[in-house]
Design a protein around this motif. Sequence first.
Motif, short mmCIF file in Angstrom:
data_model
loop_
_atom_site.label_atom_id
_atom_site.label_comp_id
_atom_site.label_asym_id
_atom_site.label_seq_id
_atom_site.Cartn_x
_atom_site.Cartn_y
_atom_site.Cartn_z
N SER A 20 1.03 6.11 5.92
CA SER A 20 0.63 7.39 6.51
C SER A 20 0.38 8.45 5.44
O SER A 20 0.19 9.62 5.77
CB SER A 20 1.71 7.87 7.49
N ASP A 21 0.36 8.06 4.19
CA ASP A 21 0.15 9.04 3.11
C ASP A 21 -1.28 9.00 2.60
O ASP A 21 -2.21 8.74 3.36
CB ASP A 21 1.19 8.81 2.00
N ASP A 22 -1.48 9.28 1.31
CA ASP A 22 -2.84 9.34 0.76
C ASP A 22 -3.57 7.99 0.85
O ASP A 22 -4.80 7.95 0.88
CB ASP A 22 -2.82 9.84 -0.69
N ARG A 23 -2.81 6.92 0.93
CA ARG A 23 -3.46 5.61 1.06
C ARG A 23 -4.08 5.48 2.45
O ARG A 23 -5.19 4.94 2.61
CB ARG A 23 -2.44 4.50 0.78
N ARG A 28 -8.89 5.73 5.90
CA ARG A 28 -9.53 6.36 7.05
C ARG A 28 -10.79 7.14 6.65
O ARG A 28 -11.83 7.00 7.29
CB ARG A 28 -8.53 7.33 7.71
N ASN A 29 -10.66 7.94 5.57
CA ASN A 29 -11.75 8.87 5.27
C ASN A 29 -12.78 8.33 4.27
O ASN A 29 -13.96 8.64 4.39
CB ASN A 29 -11.18 10.18 4.75
N ILE A 30 -12.32 7.57 3.31
CA ILE A 30 -13.28 7.06 2.31
C ILE A 30 -13.85 5.72 2.80
O ILE A 30 -15.06 5.55 2.91
CB ILE A 30 -12.61 6.91 0.92
N HIS A 31 -12.96 4.77 3.09
CA HIS A 31 -13.47 3.49 3.60
C HIS A 31 -14.04 3.63 5.02
O HIS A 31 -14.86 2.83 5.44
CB HIS A 31 -12.35 2.43 3.65
N GLN A 32 -13.55 4.61 5.77
CA GLN A 32 -13.91 4.78 7.20
C GLN A 32 -13.71 3.47 7.95
O GLN A 32 -14.57 3.02 8.73
CB GLN A 32 -15.35 5.30 7.32
N ALA A 35 -10.01 -0.82 13.24
CA ALA A 35 -9.22 -2.03 13.54
C ALA A 35 -10.10 -3.27 13.33
O ALA A 35 -11.26 -3.29 13.74
CB ALA A 35 -8.70 -1.97 14.96
N GLY A 36 -9.52 -4.28 12.67
CA GLY A 36 -10.24 -5.52 12.41
C GLY A 36 -10.84 -5.58 11.01
O GLY A 36 -11.10 -6.67 10.49
N ASP A 37 -11.07 -4.40 10.41
CA ASP A 37 -11.60 -4.40 9.04
C ASP A 37 -10.52 -4.85 8.05
O ASP A 37 -9.33 -4.79 8.35
CB ASP A 37 -12.05 -2.98 8.64
N SER A 38 -10.95 -5.27 6.88
CA SER A 38 -9.96 -5.66 5.87
C SER A 38 -10.08 -4.76 4.63
O SER A 38 -11.15 -4.23 4.33
CB SER A 38 -10.15 -7.13 5.47
N GLN A 54 -4.63 -3.57 11.84
CA GLN A 54 -4.24 -3.85 13.22
C GLN A 54 -4.53 -2.64 14.11
O GLN A 54 -5.00 -2.78 15.22
CB GLN A 54 -2.75 -4.20 13.29
N SER A 55 -4.21 -1.48 13.58
CA SER A 55 -4.52 -0.26 14.32
C SER A 55 -4.60 0.89 13.33
O SER A 55 -3.99 0.87 12.27
CB SER A 55 -3.43 0.02 15.36
N ILE A 56 -5.39 1.89 13.70
CA ILE A 56 -5.50 3.10 12.88
C ILE A 56 -5.70 4.27 13.82
O ILE A 56 -6.55 4.22 14.72
CB ILE A 56 -6.63 2.97 11.83
N ASP A 57 -4.85 5.30 13.66
CA ASP A 57 -4.99 6.47 14.53
C ASP A 57 -4.96 7.73 13.67
O ASP A 57 -5.22 7.67 12.48
CB ASP A 57 -3.93 6.45 15.64
#
Lengths: 236, 236
Positions: A20-23, A28-32, A35-38, A54-57
């Motif tokens: 939940s930090d800068d990673r 979320r923001n750079i790779h955009q 779910a399902g992406d690697s 698995q999930s991203i919110d």
Amino acid sequence: MNLILLYDTDFITATSVTLSDDRYQHIRNIHQSKAGDSVRVGKLNGLMGTGIIQSIDQHAVKLTVELDQQPPAKLPLTIILALPRPKMIRRLFRSVAELGVEELIVINSYKVEKSFWLSPALDEQKVQFYLASGLQQAKDTQLPKVTFKRLFKPFVEDELPRLIKDCRGLIAHPGIGQPCPHTIESRSVLAIGPEGGFTDYEVGKFIDVGFEGIHLGERILRVENALTAITSKLYQ
Amino acid sequence: MNLILLYDTDFITATSVTLSDDRYQHIRNIHQSKAGDSVRVGKLNGLMGTGIIQSIDQHAVKLTVELDQQPPAKLPLTIILALPRPKMIRRLFRSVAELGVEELIVINSYKVEKSFWLSPALDEQKVQFYLASGLQQAKDTQLPKVTFKRLFKPFVEDELPRLIKDCRGLIAHPGIGQPCPHTIESRSVLAIGPEGGFTDYEVGKFIDVGFEGIHLGERILRVENALTAITSKLYQ
């Protein structure tokens, strides 16, 4: 970030992590990613591999990770670096990790201002952060070993002879010795001075112990360029 | 500043100059020089030599200069660089000058954000300042030639074939081609992508024209480290 570095504390189970930090922000923001992406991941000082989202919110990302690849081999190189001015510490430490240098020994030198040793950039957590950012850039997981030696004379007289046993000792200094060799096979210890260089006395102490002087020709490079240039010449 | 760079407008007579800007500050505060001391000087795109301080006060320094040495030879290297993000422009341009690169061609690429082209760091005066600071570090006087090509396709299709005539064309891209060669004798043109790299299409365009892919092994270096690392491997 070409690799997301994972720590023991990130693991919920042996194969799942929550970030939940800068990673998380980066995924979320750079790779955009969704779910399902690697994403490419690696465990600090451990194996590298893949993380499936698995999930991203709006708060966190949950990954299932499979770690099955060895990180790249470290260069058989120890760099002895006169403590740089504080604003250069971050960049130099990051570069040391990024280039794959095995060990960094930060020493005092006549032209190092005493106040530099008080810089907050030398806090252990900050140093680890700079090194980790170099690893995440380079796709590596193995932290270089970093130590600090605040007394020049005891270090060069008592520790250095043992350190260069079975190694090639090289000291970078304009105008002395030979041009920097290319593609050496052996393990080496490379000393790089501060801005303004080592003093003649200091260079003499390294030479006494068995270091060879090397230079980069007529041009005088800044410390950060000299470090990258010499490391790159020495190893493929 | 290992050399004080002099401009035509600094000269009062053919052999005397007066400085009152950051070069004066450097001589006064860093060198702590006084009348009779000498400093290393060089004329922009001209000879290098010595400046003897005639007087120094709270406003300016007057030097008598003798210019009798050739600057170091440039590396026979043209770097084609995808426009970096604005905060990296200063460092990269300074490094290009510091390393002795003869020519820099800044190009557009798919992963270059359009807004980067609007950066104030690209103002001609700023660019000259970054290059001059690299020369003053390295003890050189010859500015690299710098040009900007905002259209990728016309550049690679119409200009690149002429540019690599009688040169070795190299494109740095992770995972393609051969490991970066060491100590080549020939003149070369080296293409370096943006953060995130050139696209496959872009790499293909360079390869079509006759560029060889080179890489730096498993590690992915930041652009500024890749530029220094490859330049240092290619030339002594």
